[in-house]
Scaffold this motif. Structure first.
Motif, PDB file in Angstrom:
ATOM      1  N   GLN A  44      21.847 -99.344  79.771  1.00 29.22           N
ATOM      2  CA  GLN A  44      22.557-100.435  79.108  1.00 29.22           C
ATOM      3  C   GLN A  44      22.114-101.789  79.654  1.00 29.22           C
ATOM      4  OE1 GLN A  44      24.858-100.345  76.594  1.00 29.22           O
ATOM      5  NE2 GLN A  44      24.649 -98.134  76.403  1.00 29.22           N
ATOM      6  N   ALA A  47      18.587-102.661  78.376  1.00 27.18           N
ATOM      7  CA  ALA A  47      18.619-103.068  76.971  1.00 27.18           C
ATOM      8  C   ALA A  47      19.171-104.483  76.835  1.00 27.18           C
ATOM      9  CB  ALA A  47      19.449-102.092  76.153  1.00 27.18           C
ATOM     10  N   ASP A  48      20.222-104.787  77.585  1.00 27.79           N
ATOM     11  CA  ASP A  48      20.794-106.132  77.535  1.00 27.79           C
ATOM     12  C   ASP A  48      19.808-107.176  78.036  1.00 27.79           C
ATOM     13  OD1 ASP A  48      23.148-105.162  76.499  1.00 27.79           O
ATOM     14  OD2 ASP A  48      24.225-105.186  78.415  1.00 27.79           O
ATOM     15  N   THR A  51      17.126-107.754  75.431  1.00 24.21           N
ATOM     16  CA  THR A  51      17.690-108.487  74.300  1.00 24.21           C
ATOM     17  C   THR A  51      17.828-109.965  74.633  1.00 24.21           C
ATOM     18  OG1 THR A  51      18.885-106.511  73.598  1.00 24.21           O
ATOM     19  CG2 THR A  51      19.646-108.612  72.699  1.00 24.21           C
ATOM     20  N   GLU A  52      18.290-110.265  75.837  1.00 23.66           N
ATOM     21  CA  GLU A  52      18.418-111.665  76.253  1.00 23.66           C
ATOM     22  C   GLU A  52      17.063-112.350  76.308  1.00 23.66           C
ATOM     23  OE1 GLU A  52      20.664-112.180  79.841  1.00 23.66           O
ATOM     24  OE2 GLU A  52      22.373-111.069  79.066  1.00 23.66           O
ATOM     25  N   LYS A  53      16.051-111.643  76.804  1.00 16.97           N
ATOM     26  CA  LYS A  53      14.705-112.222  76.836  1.00 16.97           C
ATOM     27  C   LYS A  53      14.207-112.524  75.431  1.00 16.97           C
ATOM     28  CE  LYS A  53      13.023-110.249  81.159  1.00 16.97           C
ATOM     29  NZ  LYS A  53      12.033-109.359  81.773  1.00 16.97           N
ATOM     30  N   LEU A  54      14.472-111.631  74.501  1.00 16.42           N
ATOM     31  CA  LEU A  54      14.049-111.840  73.118  1.00 16.42           C
ATOM     32  C   LEU A  54      14.766-113.038  72.508  1.00 16.42           C
ATOM     33  CD1 LEU A  54      12.351-110.667  70.750  1.00 16.42           C
ATOM     34  CD2 LEU A  54      14.433-109.474  70.062  1.00 16.42           C
ATOM     35  N   VAL A  55      16.054-113.166  72.779  1.00 12.98           N
ATOM     36  CA  VAL A  55      16.836-114.275  72.233  1.00 12.98           C
ATOM     37  C   VAL A  55      16.356-115.607  72.799  1.00 12.98           C
ATOM     38  CG1 VAL A  55      19.151-115.308  72.207  1.00 12.98           C
ATOM     39  CG2 VAL A  55      18.865-112.886  71.718  1.00 12.98           C
ATOM     40  N   LEU A  62       9.201-106.900  70.164  1.00  9.37           N
ATOM     41  CA  LEU A  62      10.409-106.495  69.454  1.00  9.37           C
ATOM     42  C   LEU A  62      10.611-104.988  69.503  1.00  9.37           C
ATOM     43  CD1 LEU A  62      12.828-107.173  67.681  1.00  9.37           C
ATOM     44  CD2 LEU A  62      11.316-107.005  65.691  1.00  9.37           C
ATOM     45  N   VAL A  65      12.269-103.897  72.699  1.00 15.04           N
ATOM     46  CA  VAL A  65      13.701-104.202  72.703  1.00 15.04           C
ATOM     47  C   VAL A  65      14.459-103.157  71.882  1.00 15.04           C
ATOM     48  CG1 VAL A  65      15.454-105.906  72.057  1.00 15.04           C
ATOM     49  CG2 VAL A  65      13.267-106.665  73.011  1.00 15.04           C
ATOM     50  N   MET A  66      13.927-102.813  70.737  1.00 19.82           N
ATOM     51  CA  MET A  66      14.593-101.838  69.874  1.00 19.82           C
ATOM     52  C   MET A  66      14.617-100.448  70.508  1.00 19.82           C
ATOM     53  SD  MET A  66      15.701-103.617  67.454  1.00 19.82           S
ATOM     54  CE  MET A  66      16.355-102.293  66.487  1.00 19.82           C
ATOM     55  N   ALA A  69      17.219-100.476  73.255  1.00 19.27           N
ATOM     56  CA  ALA A  69      18.569-100.478  72.682  1.00 19.27           C
ATOM     57  C   ALA A  69      18.932 -99.094  72.152  1.00 19.27           C
ATOM     58  CB  ALA A  69      18.664-101.518  71.573  1.00 19.27           C
TER      59      ALA A  69
END
Length: 98
Positions: A44, A47-48, A51-55, A62, A65-66, A69
């Protein structure tokens, strides 16, 4: 031709296992459960973080990240199903007449 029970480890010495203390088994199970929950938590967190790096627009693929997740989601779903089965088994045992 079958060589007998000795090939599969069913010799008379193996037929009578040494007694195991319940406290030792309980500690082993607790350690296993703790490690499994830590692995779910690590998935978890990973994945978080991705995701934060992608944002934030950092250089993250991508698909990575997927995948992270989905791994986190699947491990969490498995953990919840195991918990549900354990609770169901406990409730079934409590319904048994003595």
């Amino acid at each position: 031709m079958i060589d007998g029970a000795s090939r599969v480890g069913l010799t008379p010495a193996a037929a009578a296992p040494s007694p195991v203390k319940p406290a030792a088994v309980q500690k082993q199970f607790a350690a296993f459960l703790k490690e499994a929950l830590n692995n779910v938590n690590d998935a978890q967190i990973q994945a978080d973080a991705l995701t934060e790096k992608l944002v934030r627009g950092e250089n993250v693929q991508l698909h990575d990240v997927m995948i992270a997740a989905q791994k986190a989601s699947i491990t969490l779903q498995l953990t919840l199903e195991i918990r549900n089965k354990a609770i169901e088994a406990y409730q079934e045992m409590m319904r048994m007449p003595l």
